[in-house]
Scaffold this active site. Structure first.
Site, short mmCIF file in Angstrom:
data_model
loop_
_atom_site.label_atom_id
_atom_site.label_comp_id
_atom_site.label_asym_id
_atom_site.label_seq_id
_atom_site.Cartn_x
_atom_site.Cartn_y
_atom_site.Cartn_z
CD GLU A 1 -15.93 7.09 53.58
OE1 GLU A 1 -16.98 7.31 53.48
OE2 GLU A 1 -14.98 8.11 53.77
CB ALA B 1 -25.96 8.52 55.95
CG MET B 2 -20.96 4.73 52.55
SD MET B 2 -19.65 5.97 52.78
CE MET B 2 -19.11 6.18 51.37
CD GLU C 1 -23.96 11.01 53.88
OE1 GLU C 1 -22.78 10.44 53.15
OE2 GLU C 1 -23.71 11.27 55.05
CG HIS D 1 -20.02 13.15 50.67
ND1 HIS D 1 -18.74 13.93 50.72
CD2 HIS D 1 -20.52 12.66 51.92
CE1 HIS D 1 -18.42 13.68 52.08
NE2 HIS D 1 -19.29 13.18 52.88
#
Ligand code: TRP
Ligand code: ZN
Length: 878
Positions: A128, A269-270, A305, A308
């Site tokens: 991202e 974070a992702m 996260e 999400h």
């Protein structure tokens, strides 16, 4: 590094659906020391109704093409054109086809930390927003959703662990010390959610059973020897999974959920599908190395996260202009989680404090943009407080306007209607409008109009009638967007002399009142409450029910009364902070030390000792606004020396008046011999004790007792608090040097603690700190290559040290600009983010303003700057 910026602006109004669909992606990625070979097969077809002559144009970034095959045959060079940032293929068939693209990467040389890179030997990815195009040529846009099957190959020795998205498939030996693993992700996803991780990793494992009985294997991977520090993160993960089922009916949807903690990471974070990758700062905790703030941060980011998975992954964004669709909504969800897990009032105060400190200055300065922007040059620069924090406030307002049941009905419809979609803000709002039969046209302006509206409130009382006059006003700012009146939900209470809310009987008028919410939908409106038995104190904008600047002409007596007896805890906090903030603002402007109103001081001291209030809330109530906060209240011609002086005077004044009471409260809160608890109640006690320690050290004017507290600390919260007080209040004392030295020797091998050591020194509000940061930048443990370390020193200085960053001679600006230029060559995204510390430069007095402008213009004129950094500098200067 390859720079390919052509200054191009991307516009929302130019959105076109993709001309091709990619339904399935197969990847074979072979990792070696020094390089990685990537073979990507795209199963694609022309979109319905698309022009049959249109070529397939794939995005790339700094890529090298090795070979290209169409349905297994090498593609004739005359049929394609390739550059590092684009692959164009012509004359594609009308039927579905398979395009095989081979690229070769050099992850070791990737210092930008976007795409595939190595962190302490571990291979990992960050895609991202536009990192996947640094791995292969692709339609790298969020409205292209495909299933993925990924085969990873590596030396078993270098990478015994091979991870990607989805569920694990086949794995085995390849001979020659190599092995492979296949991962299957059955959920169609955009490329920005792709991830792989490979390396020598330790693991903490657990299991979870979803509400409908699906077993899920949970794992948190860390660098060797650190897995035990992931225990709290694992606990937070399981609590998040339960909470999302109960609160929103969202269940997890794969057989495994993996988290990996990485040392070198650009952001927090992702949320990659089934494989979240984290900055290790938001995973690894131990009482001796992490503060209570770190614990709370881990809980929040783990939840964020995880949440999400539904708000972002199952329903993603059509394009990057819709970023707040997933980020604002997910921040709202993580805030609600923390509120339910800890204290709702304390969490709300912390969120509002953060919003005002971060988002308000952004919204009121040169980097202003709407929650849904309409144009950008570099999308990385739009992961902002406005998208995240203000975006969350807009969702919160929706919940306030529609009520708990209406909001949940809208969310249910959103999940039912848009699962599997790449959606827009319009889609989102339509769900709430349809589910509750509400017209949200006016509400939608909040997404389009940038800036913080002013909300003016005036009140008059006579004969049992209170008239509240409301006025909203939105000034045009840097973004130049509209200024139409918006729908502002205003939560309120009429507080009686006995400290209880009185019955509010509104007469019909221009603004609708529903329970404890006034709906202001016009530029001006009066609300009249009749039949009151006494004059109430108006507690307005409770819980900060809208992100506005409140301008309430309210008497000091009423505010002092609300500070003590508002039944709404947020209202009490606001009354106190506003009174203190205004006093500090006035003293800063006057440049003289008018003593604080003794009634305010008394209210602060009494609050600290009020046993019925939870300690965490008391700590928030007695917090003295920071120097940048005071600067924002001053607004123009800020003199940071005057601000610093005014703040110091106020601290000493409160400290002297409260000394005896503070000491008694601090002693009463001590729990000698008690083992460390990370729970909110224990953290709250530590917060209050350390807030009091700061005042007591100011009253003492002697470092001895703080140094004692430093030596006695059995956890990082107390140790850090004492060390900070020593360094900030007694910079020249031998005790301070001794404490910093002990701190360094105890933790020099622990990078996350060492970051704290760098930040602590960079934030000391003493002119000599400029020499300190110069030295620290040459310290053997300092490196610009690690974003956490760069942020610890540069960010600590430029955003955490108003007095020295804004030195009158401009040296603070120049030092920072030089570091940014160096950092930009390695990591443009992190350099650009740190450069936003200049955003309020115009609010300073003319001398500093000119110094800042010169430093910025000089940096902006350097050749070879990244698009990320130039974009921020250009916007900051105009
Ligand atoms: N989506 C991530 C989040 O909300 C943000 C993020 C992580 C990110 N890494 C990034 C954004 C790199 C841009 C670039 O937590
Ligand atoms: Zn997010």
């Amino acid at each position: 590094m390859l720079r390919t910026d052509d200054g191009q602006v991307i516009r929302l109004s130019d959105y076109r659906p993709p001309a091709f669909r990619i339904r399935h992606v197969e990847m074979r990625i072979a990792l070696h020391d020094g390089h990685a070979d990537v073979e990507t097969t795209i199963h694609a077809e022309r979109a319905e109704g698309a022009d049959p002559a249109e070529p397939l144009v794939l995005d790339g970034d700094a890529l090298r093409l090795v070979s290209l095959h169409l349905d297994d045959a090498a593609v004739d060079p005359a049929r394609f054109e390739v550059s590092p940032d684009r692959l164009t293929v012509r004359d594609l068939p009308a039927v579905p086809f398979a395009l095989r693209i081979s690229t070769r990467l050099e992850p070791e040389k990737n210092t930008e930390l976007m795409g595939l890179y190595r962190s302490n030997g571990i291979w990992c990815t960050q895609c991202e927003a536009e990192g996947f195009r640094r791995i292969t040529y692709f339609l790298d846009r969020p409205d292209v959703l495909a299933t993925y099957r990924v085969r990873l190959e590596a030396d078993r020795d270098a990478a015994p662990i091979l991870l990607s998205n989805g569920n694990p498939g086949e794995s085995g030996d390849l001979g020659g010390g190599r092995h492979f693993a296949v991962w299957d992700d059955p959920h169609p996803k955009p490329s920005y959610l792709f991830a792989l991780v490979a390396g020598r990793l330790d693991v903490l494992e657990d299991t979870f059973r979803t509400a409908s009985g699906r077993p899920v294997d949970l794992a948190i991977y860390t660098e060797p020897g650190l897995a035990d520090r992931a225990a709290y993160a694992m606990d937070a993960l399981k609590r998040s999974m339960v909470w999302d089922e109960r609160r929103f009916g969202c269940e997890y949807d794969l057989d495994v959920f993996n988290i990996v903690a990485i040392s070198d990471f650009n952001m927090g974070a992702m949320e990659n599908k089934g494989l979240n990758v984290f900055n290790h700062k938001y995973v690894l905790l131990a009482p001796d190395t992490a503060t209570d703030g770190d614990y709370a941060g881990v809980e929040t980011v783990i939840a964020h996260e995880y949440f999400h998975n539904w708000t972002g992954n199952r329903i993603t964004c059509r394009d990057w202009f819709q970023l707040c669709l997933k980020e604002g909504l997910t921040v709202y969800r993580d805030q609600e989680f923390s509120a339910d897990e800890r204290s709702r009032t304390v969490k709300r105060i912390a969120s509002v404090h953060g919003l005002k400190a971060q988002q308000f200055p952004e919204d009121q300065g040169p980097l202003q943009h709407p929650v849904r922007p309409t144009q950008y040059r570099e999308i990385n620069n739009f992961y902002t407080a406005t998208i995240y924090e203000k975006g969350a406030e807009l969702v919160r307002m929706l919940a306030t306007i529609l009520g708990e049941n209406g909001f949940r009905a809208g969310m249910d419809l959103y999940f039912a209607r848009h699962d599997g979609d790449a959606a827009t803000i319009e889609d989102f709002l339509r769900c709430f409008a349809d589910a509750t039969d509400t017209d949200l046209q006016q509400f939608a302006l909040w997404y389009e109009q940038a800036g913080t509206p002013d909300l003016e409130v005036r009140e008059s009382y006579a004969d049992g009638r209170l008239t509240v006059s409301l006025r909203q006003n939105l000034a045009k700012g840097a973004a130049g967007t509209g200024t139409e009146p918006m729908h502002i939900p205003i939560r309120f209470g009429l507080v009686g002399g006995n400290g209880a809310d009185m019955d509010a009987n509104p007469l019909a008028g221009a603004a609708e009142v529903e329970g404890d919410v006034i709906h202001l939908v016009t530029a001006e409106a009066d609300v009249v409450f009749a039949g009151l038995s006494e004059r109430p104190r108006l507690s307005i904008l409770r819980d900060f029910s809208a992100p506005v600047t409140l301008r309430h002409e309210q008497s000091r007596e009423d505010r002092l009364a609300l500070a003590r007896l508002d039944p709404n805890g947020f209202g009490r906090w606001r009354a106190l902070t506003d009174l203190l903030g205004e006093a500090l603002r006035d003293a800063s402007v006057a440049g003289s030390s008018a003593p604080l109103d003794p009634r305010l001081v008394e209210a602060l001291v009494d609050c600290a000792a009020e046993e019925a209030l939870e300690p965490a809330l008391r700590a928030q109530m007695i917090a003295v606004p920071g120097e940048s906060e005071i600067g924002r209240l001053v607004g123009t011609n800020v003199d940071p020396e005057a601000v610093h002086g005014a703040r110091e005077d106020a601290i000493r004044c409160v400290a002297k008046a409260g000394e005896r009471a503070f000491r008694a409260v601090r002693d009463a809160l001590a729990r000698p011999g008690e083992t460390f608890g990370a729970d909110a109640a224990s953290a709250g006690r530590r917060a209050l004790r350390n807030a009091l320690l700061m005042f007591l050290s100011a009253a003492d004017e002697d470092p001895a007792s703080t140094f004692e507290a430093f030596l006695a600390a059995d956890n990082m919260t107390d140790r850090m608090a004492a060390a900070t007080i020593l360094a900030h209040r007694f910079p020249d004392a031998p005790e301070t040097a001794e404490a910093l030295d002990r701190f360094y020797r105890a933790f020099e091998a622990d990078p996350l603690v060492l970051d704290k050591w760098f930040t602590l020194q960079a934030t000391v509000p003493h002119p000599a700190t400029l020499d300190t940061v110069r030295e620290l930048a040459r310290h053997p443990k300092f490196t610009l290559a690690n974003p956490n370390r760069a942020r610890a020193l540069i960010g600590g200085f430029a955003t955490g040290n108003q007095r020295v960053f804004h030195r009158a001679d401009g040296e603070g600006y120049r030092w920072t600009a030089e570091r940014l230029e160096e950092l930009d060559r390695l990591n443009p995204q992190t350099a650009a983010r740190l450069a936003t510390s200049f955003r309020s430069w115009r609010s300073f007095e003319p001398g500093r303003r000119e110094q800042a402008r010169l430093a910025l213009a000089d940096l902006a004129g350097r050749p070879g700057l990244s698009r990320d950094l130039s974009d921020i500098l250009d916007r900051t200067l105009t």
